[in-house]
Design a protein around this motif. Structure first.
Motif, mmCIF file in Angstrom:
data_model
loop_
_atom_site.group_PDB
_atom_site.id
_atom_site.type_symbol
_atom_site.label_atom_id
_atom_site.label_comp_id
_atom_site.label_asym_id
_atom_site.label_seq_id
_atom_site.Cartn_x
_atom_site.Cartn_y
_atom_site.Cartn_z
ATOM 1 N N ASP A 195 35.318 -45.013 -12.486
ATOM 2 C CA ASP A 195 36.083 -43.880 -13.000
ATOM 3 C C ASP A 195 36.648 -44.212 -14.387
ATOM 4 N N ARG B 39 34.195 -53.807 -12.827
ATOM 5 C CA ARG B 39 34.423 -52.884 -11.711
ATOM 6 C C ARG B 39 33.174 -52.030 -11.612
ATOM 7 N N GLU C 112 42.367 -47.867 -2.179
ATOM 8 C CA GLU C 112 42.441 -46.512 -2.736
ATOM 9 C C GLU C 112 42.325 -45.442 -1.668
ATOM 10 N N ASP D 276 43.774 -42.720 -6.711
ATOM 11 C CA ASP D 276 42.908 -42.300 -5.604
ATOM 12 C C ASP D 276 43.635 -42.377 -4.270
HETATM 13 MG MG MG Z 1 40.390 -44.994 -8.373
#
Ligand code: MG
Ligand code: CQM
Length: 357
Positions: free
Chosen positions: A60, A92, A157, A184
Motif C-alpha cells: 500500500d 514490504r 492489521e 488497516d
Molecule cells: Mg496496511
C-alpha cells in the motif's frame, strides 16, 4: 504439529539453516521508501548510515500501475547501493492474497536474496501465513544459493491477526518481529477513526463533576487508542524472542504527537518504529535511543546493587533485583547502539554521566 526437533531444520534441501536467535541489530527506524518514485529512490544512497533500516515498500502507498516498477526499482537499488555495515535492507511485499505477492518474493529472493535482511509481510492473519512464506523462502533461497536465511516480519492489521499474535510470533525461527498496522487494523475492527496511527480527541476520560456541577469546567485526558494492541504485541514478541515495533504515524506535520506516540511504544517495550518521511528519522533516533540520564542512572544502580541481590536506597528510592533488571535492559541497549554510533558512545560514556556513574 511439527516436532520441536524439526523446528531448526531447513524447509528445503539446500536452504540455509534457520537462525536460533534473532540478530539484535539496531532497528530504531525502519525507513519506508517507494522504489518506483524516482525522487525518493534518488535519496536512498545518501540515507545509508543515517537510518538503521531502509525498507523498499511494494505494498500500500504504491500505485497498482507502479507495482512492477517498484519491484524492479528495489532490485536496482539493492544492486547499486553499498549499504555499509550498519544499515539493513528490508522490503514490504504485497499481501499474500494479492496478484503480486508471489512475483515479489520470487523476484526479490532470486535477484537480491543475498542483500535482503528481512521481508515484511502485511495483513498476517495467523501462523499459516508465516508457514507459507517460510517454506517458499526456503525453496527460493535454495534455488538462488542464498547463504543466510532471510527473516520475516509480520504486520498486525486485522482483528484475527491480533487474536493470533502469540501464534504468529512463534510460527517460525525466521520471525524477526511484528509491527502495528493501525490503519488497516482500524478498518478491519470497524473502529471509527480515519487516521494512520496516533490518538483521537474523542477517545478520552473526563474528570468527575466538581461539586456535582455537570456543566462546570472539567479536565479531559486523551487516552491511547493503541495501548491494548501494542501491549499484547509486546508480550507475544517477548514470549517468543522476537522484536516489537510501533508502525506508521501518518500526520507528518505533527512532529510533537509523533514523538509522543513513538515514546509510548518505546516505554512499553518496542525497539523501533517506521519512518515515512525524512522528518521522522531524527524523532525515532531520539526516542528509541535511551537518554544519557537514564543510562547514567542505570549504571549507578548496577554499581550500587553489587552482586545484584538485596535492596538499597538510592536518591530516596528503593532499588532491588527487579529494578536492576530494568536497568540492565537500558545498559544492554546503550552498549548495542554505542557499538555502531560514536556520538552515542560518547554520550553514554561513564565520564559523561553523573559522579560515580
Ligand atoms: Mg496496511
Ligand atoms: C507522506 C509523503 C506522501 C509526503 O511526500 P511529499 O513529497 O509530499 O513530502 P515533502 O515534504 O514534499 O518531501 C520532501 C522531499 O523528501 C522526499 N521524501 C519524502 N518522503 C520520503 C521518504 N519516505 N524517503 C525518502 N525521501 C522522501 C520527497 O521526494 C521530497 O524530495 P525533493 O526535495 O527532491 O522534492 C511521502 O513522504 C511518502 O510517500 N512516504 C512514504 C509513505 C509510505 O510508505 N506509506 C506506507 C506505509 S504506512 C501504511 O502502509 C499503513 C499500514 C501500516 O499499512 C496500516 O496502518 O495499515
Amino acid at each position: 504439529m511439527r516436532s520441536a526437533k524439526d523446528f531448526f531444520a531447513p524447509l528445503a534441501v539446500g536452504a540455509p539453516a534457520p537462525v536460533r536467535e534473532v540478530p539484535a541489530r539496531p532497528s530504531r527506524m525502519i525507513h519506508f521508501f517507494d522504489p518506483s518514485n524516482p525522487k525518493m529512490a534518488a535519496k536512498v544512497p545518501d540515507m545509508v548510515g543515517t537510518v538503521d533500516v531502509l525498507l523498499g515498500n511494494l505494498e500500500d502507498a504504491v500505485k497498482a500501475e507502479n507495482k512492477e516498477a517498484a519491484r524492479q526499482g528495489l532490485v536496482d537499488i539493492a544492486r547499486a547501493t553499498d549499504l555499509g555495515e550498519h544499515t539493513q535492507l528490508w522490503t514490504r511485499v504485497n499481501a499474500l492474497d494479492s496478484p503480486w505477492a508471489l512475483d515479489d518474493l520470487t523476484t526479490l529472493v532470486t535477484e537480491i536474496g543475498d542483500r535482503l535482511d528481512v521481508v515484511m509481510v502485511p495483513k498476517v492473519q495467523g501462523p499459516e501465513d508465516i508457514h507459507y512464506v517460510d517454506r517458499l523462502l526456503a525453496q527460493l533461497e535454495a534455488k538462488a544459493g542464498v547463504q543466510r536465511p532471510i527473516l520475516v516480519h509480520a504486520i498486525l492489521e486485522t482483528a484475527r491477526g491480533v487474536a493470533n499474535v502469540e501464534a504468529i510470533a512463534g510460527a517460525s525461527p525466521r520471525m524477526q518481529g511484528i509491527s502495528l498496522g493501525p490503519a488497516d487494523l482500524a478498518a478491519d475492527r470497524r473502529m471509527k477513526t480515519t487516521r494512520v496511527g496516533g490518538g483521537h480527541p474523542g477517545y478520552l476520560v473526563r474528570q468527575d463533576p466538581v461539586d456535582g456541577d455537570v456543566e462546570g469546567a472539567r479536565a479531559v485526558f486523551q487516552q491511547d487508542l493503541w495501548h491494548y494492541t501494542i501491549a499484547r504485541m509486546v508480550d507475544a514478541c517477548a514470549m517468543h524472542g522476537v522484536f516489537p515495533y510501533y508502525g506508521p504515524f501518518g500526520d507528518i506535520k505533527d512532529v510533537v504527537a509523533c514523538e509522543d506516540q513513538f515514546r509510548n511504544a518505546f516505554l512499553l517495550g518496542c525497539v523501533g518504529t517506521w519512518t515515512l518521511h525524512p522528518v521522522q528519522i531524527a524523532i525515532a533516533k531520539k526516542v528509541f535511543s535511551p537518554s544519557a540520564e537514564d543510562v547514567a542512572h542505570a549504571r549507578r544502580v548496577k554499581e550500587a546493587m553489587g552482586d545484584g541481590t538485596g535492596a538499597v536506597m538510592l536518591d530516596g528510592k528503593m532499588e532491588d533485583d527487579a529494578s536492576l533488571k530494568q536497568c540492565l535492559v537500558i545498559l544492554e541497549l546503550a552498549d548495542r547502539l554505542s557499538a555502531n554510533d560514536p556520538e552515542l558512545a560518547e554520550l553514554y560514556a561513564p565520564s559523561n554521566g553523573e559522579a560515580g556513574a
